[in-house]
Design a protein around this motif. Structure first.
Motif, mmCIF file in Angstrom:
data_model
loop_
_atom_site.group_PDB
_atom_site.id
_atom_site.type_symbol
_atom_site.label_atom_id
_atom_site.label_comp_id
_atom_site.label_asym_id
_atom_site.label_seq_id
_atom_site.Cartn_x
_atom_site.Cartn_y
_atom_site.Cartn_z
ATOM 1 N N CYS A 156 1.075 -0.894 0.381
ATOM 2 C CA CYS A 156 0.056 -0.035 0.198
ATOM 3 C C CYS A 156 0.678 1.171 0.076
ATOM 4 N N ASN B 92 0.491 4.170 -1.099
ATOM 5 C CA ASN B 92 -0.387 5.381 -0.696
ATOM 6 C C ASN B 92 -0.773 5.686 0.797
ATOM 7 N N ALA B 93 -0.703 4.565 1.518
ATOM 8 C CA ALA B 93 -1.133 4.868 2.879
ATOM 9 C C ALA B 93 0.059 5.619 3.944
ATOM 10 N N LYS B 94 -1.092 6.252 4.416
ATOM 11 C CA LYS B 94 -0.522 7.217 4.991
ATOM 12 C C LYS B 94 0.050 6.160 6.659
ATOM 13 N N ALA B 95 -0.638 4.641 6.656
ATOM 14 C CA ALA B 95 -0.408 4.468 8.127
ATOM 15 C C ALA B 95 0.976 3.914 7.807
ATOM 16 N N LYS C 21 -3.913 -4.049 8.750
ATOM 17 C CA LYS C 21 -3.651 -2.826 8.256
ATOM 18 C C LYS C 21 -3.942 -2.570 6.480
ATOM 19 N N CYS C 22 -3.142 -3.549 5.669
ATOM 20 C CA CYS C 22 -3.167 -3.399 4.624
ATOM 21 C C CYS C 22 -5.033 -4.348 4.259
ATOM 22 N N GLU D 190 -6.899 -0.811 4.364
ATOM 23 C CA GLU D 190 -6.548 0.047 2.980
ATOM 24 C C GLU D 190 -7.025 -0.282 2.417
ATOM 25 N N ASN E 209 -10.618 0.167 2.177
ATOM 26 C CA ASN E 209 -11.634 1.970 1.673
ATOM 27 C C ASN E 209 -11.340 2.283 0.457
ATOM 28 N N GLU E 210 -10.981 1.836 -0.541
ATOM 29 C CA GLU E 210 -11.040 1.814 -2.233
ATOM 30 C C GLU E 210 -12.854 1.615 -2.420
ATOM 31 N N SER F 214 -7.740 -3.439 -5.518
ATOM 32 C CA SER F 214 -8.918 -3.717 -4.492
ATOM 33 C C SER F 214 -9.331 -5.551 -4.990
ATOM 34 N N CYS G 51 -14.509 -6.792 7.892
ATOM 35 C CA CYS G 51 -13.734 -6.139 7.058
ATOM 36 C C CYS G 51 -14.218 -6.592 5.411
#
Length: 399
Positions: free
Chosen positions: A119, A121-124, A179-180, A183, A186-187, A199, A260
């Motif tokens: 990921c 582009n993930a801020k996490a 988390k992946c 992420e 969420n798309e 995704s 999820c």
């Protein structure tokens, strides 16, 4: 065949996890006896960017002969950004396990870098400026071009690698994998279409491969094998032992992964129903146009093809998710062609105009053509009498 592959995979995971949980690492004195030349370390680093099932044995052998203590960062970059095929994932797991069993700082760096690749582009997973620079330098030293490596396919394969590395004990926490997955879930289709497609494919594959370990969804035995081969009691006992000792996430962790994916699946169902309706609307529109003009423009044909590709892509992946999550498949609208009204059984060929049944414009281009075919002239009034046959009864009267 699939059942046999799963059995072998579980056995391999059990053995690797036992070794990786408490690795017996070589001492500094042991490492000093190995070849630590720049030439050897650089060559081995480049080989780590091309891990394959065929090169697994030679790589494992070479890793036992070369001291890469000063090249751990480069080894991590090579493992993370190197190109893989789906058949090479378990070879990469073996190689990463070997590096983890040799160098204590390899696994933490790998656990930090892999999610960032999956990921980007993930801020996490955003790295610090220093860490980003170090990773870039390590990738350059390993001969990698990030633009060529970071493709959707490679990101999906690295998600599988991350998931496998947790199951075998190299990556201690499942948090980065969750988390992946979060992420990716969420798309939305309304956002970046390519990102959403990636995704959907990634999560469908994740559910297919890790339904038991990460989602807590038990597979039916009859779905995995054909049941033709009978196993001996020793084989059955060994498999039962492997099943019992195989590592799985805790129930609460599995529930988080499952929630999820189910949430993402329900949104995907809505998108599929919308894509089906859109396709049906284009079909109806094209059918009317064909009825009026007898042909479709290139733009109309391309619009239909694009809508069908979207619907088929969604249908395939939503079907996979429905099966592996054991969720109901959505009811899709169907195309029902309404019977056209016919006037006395006549077929109305409408020539580019909207007309009702019985209107002469449905048959003729203009009124002159209509008169030509419908109002026939009296031939006896226009043709000379000598050319016409005598009327019956006229001859009798003359006689």
């Amino acid at each position: 065949q699939r059942a046999e592959e799963l059995r072998k995979l579980r056995h391999a995971r059990v053995a690797l996890r036992a070794a990786n949980t408490s690795p017996s690492r070589p001492t500094d004195a042991d490492l000093k006896r190995l070849d630590s030349s720049i030439k050897k370390c650089t060559a081995l680093t480049r080989k780590l960017t091309k891990i394959t099932e065929e090169s697994r044995a030679s790589l494992m052998d070479e890793l036992g002969k070369v001291n890469m203590r000063k090249y751990v960062t480069e080894a991590v970059a090579a493992t993370v950004e190197g190109k893989l095929k789906s058949s090479d994932v378990f070879a990469a797991v073996d190689v990463a396990s070997k590096l983890h069993a040799t160098y204590e700082d390899f696994a933490p760096a790998l656990a930090e870098s892999l999610p960032r690749f999956v990921c980007p582009n993930a801020k996490a997973f955003a790295p610090s400026a220093a860490a980003a620079l170090a990773a870039k330098e390590a990738a350059t030293a390993a001969g990698l071009d990030a633009a060529e490596v970071v493709t959707p396919t490679q990101r999906r394969l690295k998600l599988r690698l991350l998931a496998e590395l947790h199951l075998v004990g190299v990556v201690p926490s499942a948090g980065s994998t969750h988390k992946c997955v979060l992420e990716l879930a969420n798309e939305t289709q309304e956002g970046d279409q390519e990102a959403y497609a990636h995704s959907l494919t990634s999560l469908a594959q994740f559910a297919r491969v890790y339904a038991e370990e990460y989602l807590g969804i038990e597979r039916k035995t009859e779905d995995l094998g054909d049941g033709d081969e009978k196993e001996t009691s020793a084989e059955t006992s060994a498999e039962t032992s492997a099943e019992t000792s195989a590592y799985r996430l805790k129930p609460e962790q599995q529930a988080a992964f499952r929630a999820c994916l189910v949430g993402f699946y329900k949104k995907a169902c809505v998108n599929l129903v919308g894509a089906q309706r859109n396709l049906l609307e284009i079909e109806r529109s094209n059918a009317k146009r064909l009825e009026r003009t007898g042909e479709l423009s290139a733009a109309d044909s391309e619009a239909y093809a694009a809508a069908k590709r979207t619907r088929d892509f969604l249908h395939k992946n939503v079907s996979t998710l429905a099966e592996d999550l054991m969720e109901p498949f959505p009811k899709l609208p169907e195309f029902i062609e309404k019977e056209r009204e016919k006037d006395r059984g006549e077929v109305e060929l409408q020539r580019g105009v909207d007309v009702g049944p019985g209107d002469w414009r449905a048959l003729w281009d203009d009124e002159e053509q209509k008169i030509f075919y419908e109002d026939l002239p009296d031939l006896r009034a226009t043709v000379p009498a000598v050319l016409l046959p005598a009327e019956e009864g006229g001859g009798a009267e003359a006689g």
